[in-house]
Design an enzyme around this catalytic site. Sequence first.
Site, short mmCIF file in Angstrom:
data_model
loop_
_atom_site.label_atom_id
_atom_site.label_comp_id
_atom_site.label_asym_id
_atom_site.label_seq_id
_atom_site.Cartn_x
_atom_site.Cartn_y
_atom_site.Cartn_z
N LYS A 159 0.85 -1.20 0.00
CA LYS A 159 0.00 0.00 0.00
C LYS A 159 0.88 1.25 0.00
CE LYS A 159 -0.39 -0.15 5.04
NZ LYS A 159 -1.18 -0.69 6.16
N TYR A 201 17.44 30.28 6.72
CA TYR A 201 16.28 31.01 7.23
C TYR A 201 16.33 31.10 8.74
CZ TYR A 201 13.70 30.70 2.79
OH TYR A 201 13.28 30.81 1.50
C1 LIG Z 1 -0.51 -1.71 6.83
C2 LIG Z 1 -1.18 -2.97 7.17
C3 LIG Z 1 -0.43 -4.14 7.40
C4 LIG Z 1 1.08 -4.15 7.44
O1 LIG Z 1 1.55 -3.55 8.62
P1 LIG Z 1 3.12 -3.48 8.92
O2 LIG Z 1 3.25 -2.93 10.27
O3 LIG Z 1 3.72 -2.59 7.89
O4 LIG Z 1 3.64 -4.87 8.79
C5 LIG Z 1 -1.12 -5.30 7.61
N1 LIG Z 1 -2.48 -5.33 7.61
C6 LIG Z 1 -3.22 -4.22 7.43
C7 LIG Z 1 -4.70 -4.31 7.45
C8 LIG Z 1 -2.60 -3.01 7.21
O5 LIG Z 1 -3.34 -1.91 7.03
#
Ligand SMILES: *Cc1c(COP(=O)(O)O)cnc(C)c1O
Length: 381
Positions: free
Chosen positions: A43, A273
């Site tokens: 994702k 800055y």
């Molecule tokens: C992001 C996510 C994961 C992975 O989590 P990590 O901490 O990056 O391993 C697994 N399941 C769901 C539903 C997520 O949203």
Amino acid sequence: MSEFELAGRRPTWADVDLDALASNFRAVRERVGAGVKVMGVVKADAYGHGARECALRLADEGAEWFGVASPEEGFALRGAGVTQPVLSFGGFWQGQAEDCLRQSIVPVVYRLDMAEALDAAARAAGKVADVHVKIDTGMGRLGVRYDEAAEFAERLRAFEHVRVDGVMTHFAAADEPRHDCFTEEQLKRFREAVAAFREKGHRPTYEHMANSAATFAHTETHGQMVRPGGVLYGLWRDVLPPLADTPRLRPVMSLRSRIVLLKRVHVGETLGYGCTFEAAREMLVATVPAGYADGYARSLSNRGRVIVRGGFASVVGRVSMDLTLLDVTDLRGVAVGERVTLLGADGALTVPAEDIARTVGTLSYEITCGISARVPRRHLP
Ligand SMILES: *Cc1c(COP(=O)(O)O)cnc(C)c1O
């Protein structure tokens, strides 16, 4: 993108080491064994690493599923030629049911009207739509409340064109030993919810719940599939709890740039800055064309450190939108054009995303996700 291709554009880029990604995937595989499937979580453009390239490499390594945040992210994977099943964690939004079916994106379902919309789309297409039902066992976020799971399972039976392929949940604190009791409570609530689904006649192929932390710290949660994200990208210091056998994970992303100007700065002169840095000695200061618009956080002003020529150099003055200043006084032989590593590995040295995150006051995920779109990703090899 070779060095040659980088000519003709600003020399600020992110190297993404796909061999390191593959090596991290193998560490997960080793942990869970051959009998448990691995869903590579890609994702948010693979936490900033480039979802297409990462998914294709993970598929080569044997990842059985992919996890994305939205159908759009799933469609992009299909466009890149990913053929494995893809789960959309966020479900789908109005008008996306048909496209999910057409492109075989399996949505997470957490409201009855989602099942209803999918059922209608599947009926019209003469198909059966697979879904994974999310149970909220204590995260308080997406998911059917665990104490309403049986009723939800019962009502789902009305939708003949929807098949429950998976039941899942998500842990709130699998990385925190002081919350292990709560993690166990979540696991117990989940098992009861799954039992209720089976009792109502559903036959899910998958029960899955483990994120990175649970994959490594709570092996009893593996079920038929695990869903690691962060560890695949070599992010673990602020993701995994202390373990007896911490896996050997390699950082995947390195943010790099080149020195475009070197200048002498005299005692008493200020930099950047707000004049927040004042030279206490004669200095050699380097200007680098990367700043907070690239995802190099402004809160690293006067605090960050980077790798130059096999040594560390400190950020001096405020990080600005497109430029950052470095104190290279003590580094020998630094020249214009010299490569600078702001994040990640260079030779034996590393600036872990976890260290930057601690300085900034956040999680390493936010650091890699925050490397902005204007930074080209160079996937290696
Ligand atoms: C992001 C996510 C994961 C992975 O989590 P990590 O901490 O990056 O391993 C697994 N399941 C769901 C539903 C997520 O949203």
